[in-house]
Design a protein around this motif. Structure first.
Motif, PDB file in Angstrom:
ATOM      1  N   LYS A  25     -30.269  23.533  57.838  1.00 58.15           N
ATOM      2  CA  LYS A  25     -28.693  23.759  57.288  1.00 58.15           C
ATOM      3  C   LYS A  25     -28.296  25.396  57.520  1.00 58.15           C
ATOM      4  O   LYS A  25     -27.061  25.565  58.053  1.00 58.15           O
ATOM      5  CB  LYS A  25     -28.381  23.474  55.922  1.00 58.15           C
ATOM      6  CG  LYS A  25     -28.168  21.995  55.709  1.00 58.15           C
ATOM      7  CD  LYS A  25     -27.454  21.699  54.264  1.00 58.15           C
ATOM      8  CE  LYS A  25     -27.117  20.036  54.083  1.00 58.15           C
ATOM      9  NZ  LYS A  25     -27.156  19.757  52.913  1.00 58.15           N
ATOM     10  N   SER A  27     -29.579  27.424  60.016  1.00 61.38           N
ATOM     11  CA  SER A  27     -29.275  27.563  61.129  1.00 61.38           C
ATOM     12  C   SER A  27     -28.130  27.093  61.944  1.00 61.38           C
ATOM     13  O   SER A  27     -27.467  27.787  62.577  1.00 61.38           O
ATOM     14  CB  SER A  27     -30.473  27.536  62.005  1.00 61.38           C
ATOM     15  OG  SER A  27     -31.665  27.507  61.377  1.00 61.38           O
ATOM     16  N   THR A  28     -27.625  25.912  61.072  1.00 67.31           N
ATOM     17  CA  THR A  28     -26.287  25.139  61.752  1.00 67.31           C
ATOM     18  C   THR A  28     -25.151  26.254  61.169  1.00 67.31           C
ATOM     19  O   THR A  28     -24.273  26.212  61.923  1.00 67.31           O
ATOM     20  CB  THR A  28     -26.348  23.901  60.868  1.00 67.31           C
ATOM     21  OG1 THR A  28     -27.476  23.173  61.251  1.00 67.31           O
ATOM     22  CG2 THR A  28     -25.098  23.034  61.566  1.00 67.31           C
ATOM     23  N   LYS A  31     -24.830  29.354  63.631  1.00 64.23           N
ATOM     24  CA  LYS A  31     -24.308  29.044  64.692  1.00 64.23           C
ATOM     25  C   LYS A  31     -22.827  28.861  64.499  1.00 64.23           C
ATOM     26  O   LYS A  31     -22.301  29.256  65.500  1.00 64.23           O
ATOM     27  CB  LYS A  31     -24.784  27.570  65.228  1.00 64.23           C
ATOM     28  CG  LYS A  31     -24.108  27.277  66.617  1.00 64.23           C
ATOM     29  CD  LYS A  31     -25.040  25.973  67.178  1.00 64.23           C
ATOM     30  CE  LYS A  31     -24.229  25.874  68.538  1.00 64.23           C
ATOM     31  NZ  LYS A  31     -24.896  25.019  69.466  1.00 64.23           N
ATOM     32  N   GLU A  32     -22.326  28.043  63.516  1.00 65.06           N
ATOM     33  CA  GLU A  32     -20.930  28.103  63.205  1.00 65.06           C
ATOM     34  C   GLU A  32     -20.297  29.534  63.176  1.00 65.06           C
ATOM     35  O   GLU A  32     -19.207  29.792  63.868  1.00 65.06           O
ATOM     36  CB  GLU A  32     -20.526  27.329  62.102  1.00 65.06           C
ATOM     37  CG  GLU A  32     -20.780  25.834  62.131  1.00 65.06           C
ATOM     38  CD  GLU A  32     -20.957  24.947  61.057  1.00 65.06           C
ATOM     39  OE1 GLU A  32     -20.876  25.667  59.778  1.00 65.06           O
ATOM     40  OE2 GLU A  32     -21.181  23.961  60.794  1.00 65.06           O
ATOM     41  N   ILE A  45     -26.965  30.046  71.590  1.00 61.41           N
ATOM     42  CA  ILE A  45     -27.837  29.076  71.697  1.00 61.41           C
ATOM     43  C   ILE A  45     -29.166  29.649  71.312  1.00 61.41           C
ATOM     44  O   ILE A  45     -30.030  29.386  70.562  1.00 61.41           O
ATOM     45  CB  ILE A  45     -27.955  28.297  73.093  1.00 61.41           C
ATOM     46  CG1 ILE A  45     -26.664  27.380  73.159  1.00 61.41           C
ATOM     47  CG2 ILE A  45     -29.168  27.540  73.162  1.00 61.41           C
ATOM     48  CD1 ILE A  45     -26.717  26.324  73.967  1.00 61.41           C
ATOM     49  N   SER A  48     -29.473  30.684  67.813  1.00 65.26           N
ATOM     50  CA  SER A  48     -29.762  29.392  67.021  1.00 65.26           C
ATOM     51  C   SER A  48     -30.920  28.845  66.747  1.00 65.26           C
ATOM     52  O   SER A  48     -31.371  28.482  65.954  1.00 65.26           O
ATOM     53  CB  SER A  48     -28.551  28.448  67.484  1.00 65.26           C
ATOM     54  OG  SER A  48     -27.340  29.104  67.514  1.00 65.26           O
ATOM     55  N   ILE A  49     -31.587  28.991  68.202  1.00 60.86           N
ATOM     56  CA  ILE A  49     -32.662  28.373  68.171  1.00 60.86           C
ATOM     57  C   ILE A  49     -33.987  29.042  67.563  1.00 60.86           C
ATOM     58  O   ILE A  49     -34.743  28.762  66.719  1.00 60.86           O
ATOM     59  CB  ILE A  49     -33.278  28.150  69.790  1.00 60.86           C
ATOM     60  CG1 ILE A  49     -32.639  27.287  70.433  1.00 60.86           C
ATOM     61  CG2 ILE A  49     -34.952  27.876  69.799  1.00 60.86           C
ATOM     62  CD1 ILE A  49     -32.739  27.022  71.948  1.00 60.86           C
ATOM     63  N   TYR A  52     -33.425  28.749  63.802  1.00 62.94           N
ATOM     64  CA  TYR A  52     -33.878  27.217  63.390  1.00 62.94           C
ATOM     65  C   TYR A  52     -35.488  27.232  63.209  1.00 62.94           C
ATOM     66  O   TYR A  52     -36.104  26.616  62.081  1.00 62.94           O
ATOM     67  CB  TYR A  52     -33.517  26.181  64.487  1.00 62.94           C
ATOM     68  CG  TYR A  52     -33.599  24.775  63.970  1.00 62.94           C
ATOM     69  CD1 TYR A  52     -33.605  24.409  62.721  1.00 62.94           C
ATOM     70  CD2 TYR A  52     -33.120  23.850  65.000  1.00 62.94           C
ATOM     71  CE1 TYR A  52     -33.779  23.164  62.521  1.00 62.94           C
ATOM     72  CE2 TYR A  52     -33.269  22.513  64.465  1.00 62.94           C
ATOM     73  CZ  TYR A  52     -33.557  22.238  63.202  1.00 62.94           C
ATOM     74  OH  TYR A  52     -33.651  20.746  62.907  1.00 62.94           O
TER      75      TYR A  52
END
Ligand code: ADP
Ligand code: MG
Lengths: 150, 126
Positions: A25, A27-28, A31-32, A45, A48-49, A52
Motif C-alpha cells: 500500500k 508503494s502504491t 507512486k500516486e 516506475i 515504485s519498483i 515496493y
C-alpha cells in the motif's frame, strides 16, 4: 502537493512487519504522489519498483519500519529504516537468488532473492547498512536532474 | 492465418474463453506483448510498461505489482480470481482483470501462436 523551497517534499510512511494484507500500500501511495507531482514516468516506475521491494522486505522480515520520501528539484530519495533482525551478511543478501523467505512469503509472490538486487539495479545510488539484532537501513536515490543521470 | 503482433483485450478474452472480472469497458485496449509468472519479484524485475500480465497469483499483490509496472491488464490462469481488495484496487486504477480456465502453459501458447510476443521480444531501451 506543493514543495517548499529548501527541503522539497518530505513524507513519512509507517510499515508494519507481518501485515501481509496491507503490504504494497505504501508503494502504491508513493507512486500516486510521484504521478501527482509529475515526475518523469520512467523514474516513477524505477522508484515504485524499488519502494515496493523494500516495503515487502520490511513486511516480511522486520517488526516495523519507516519509509521516508524526500523529493527536491535534484533528487528523489527513499529512506527505509526498520527495527528487526537485521542482516548478518550483506554481500550474501545482495546476491541474486539468496533468500530466507518462508513458504508463506513465496505464496505472496515474493521471496525469490531478487528484491535487493533489483532495488540496486533501479536506483542511481543505493546504500544499505544493517546491525544484526537491531535493524536495517536502505538509502535509495534517483537523480531528477537529466544531466546527472547515470 | 496472418500473424498478429498486437491483439485487443476483446480478442484475448475470446481466444482464452476468459471471464471479465472488471474492466468490461476497456476491452478495446491494445496489447502488444505479454509475460507470465507467479513470482511478483520476477514481474518487477522483467516486466515492462504496457505488459499483459499472466499469473496464477490471485492475492492483491498481483494487482499492486501490475499497477507499479504500468501493466495494461491481468489475465489470471487456472480459473483464479483475485480477492476483493485486489478487484477494488484494479477498478480504481483502471486495470482490467480477466480469468481463464486454461493453465499457464496453454494460456501462453495460445497467445504466442497468435503472434503476440513476449517481453523479451521487444527491443530493450535501458
Ligand atoms: N529489512 C530486512 N531485514 C532483515 N533481513 C532482510 C531485510 N531485507 C532483506 N533481508 C534478507 O536478505 C535476503 C534477500 O533479500 P531480497 O533480495 O529482497 O530477497 P527476498 O526478499 O526475495 O528473500 C532476505 O531473504 C532476508 O534474509
Ligand atoms: Mg525481498
Amino acid at each position: 502537493m506543493k514543495m517548499s523551497e529548501e527541503n522539497g517534499l518530505l513524507q513519512r510512511f509507517e510499515i508494519t512487519g507481518g501485515d501481509f494484507g496491507n503490504a504494497g500500500k505504501t508503494s502504491t501511495s508513493i507512486k500516486e504522489i510521484l504521478q501527482e507531482i509529475g515526475i518523469d514516468s520512467s523514474i516513477i516506475i524505477r522508484a515504485s519498483i524499488a519502494a515496493y521491494e523494500a516495503e515487502m522486505n520490511v513486511v516480511m522480515y522486520a517488526r516495523r519500519g519507516v519509509l521516508t520520501l524526500n523529493i527536491t528539484p535534484e533528487k528523489l530519495h527513499l529512506k527505509l529504516e526498520d527495527e528487526g533482525p537485521g542482516i548478518e551478511n550483506l554481500d550474501m543478501a545482495m546476491q541474486e537468488g539468496f533468500s530466507t523467505a518462508t513458504d508463506e512469503m513465496r505464496e505472496m509472490g515474493f521471496g525469490a532473492g531478487m528484491g535487493l538486487p533489483n532495488i540496486k539495479r533501479n536506483a542511481d545510488k543505493f546504500d544499505i547498512s544493517s546491525i544484526p539484532g537491531k535493524g536495517t537501513s536502505l538509502g535509495i536515490t534517483f537523480c531528477l536532474n537529466q544531466t546527472e543521470k547515470k | 492465418m496472418p500473424k498478429k503482433t498486437k491483439m485487443t483485450l476483446k480478442e484475448i478474452k475470446e481466444l482464452l474463453q476468459a471471464e471479465v472480472i472488471t474492466g468490461e469497458d476497456c476491452l478495446d485496449r491494445e496489447i502488444r506483448f505479454a509475460g507470465g509468472s507467479d513470482l511478483m519479484s520476477d514481474v518487477l524485475a522483467f516486466g515492462k510498461p504496457g505488459i499483459l500480465l499472466l499469473t496464477g497469483l490471485s492475492n492483491s499483490q498481483s494487482v499492486r505489482t501490475a499497477n507499479i509496472i504500468d501493466a495494461k491488464a491481468i489475465v489470471y490462469v487456472r480459473g483464479k480470481k483475485p480477492d476483493k481488495m485486489g478487484i477494488e484496487l484494479a477498478r480504481g486504477k483502471g486495470i482490467p482483470l480477466l480469468s481463464t480456465k486454461f493453465m499457464m502453459y496453454t494460456t501462453c501458447g495460445l497467445l504466442f501462436s497468435q503472434g503476440l510476443p513476449g517481453v523479451n521480444g521487444l527491443p530493450h531501451k535501458e
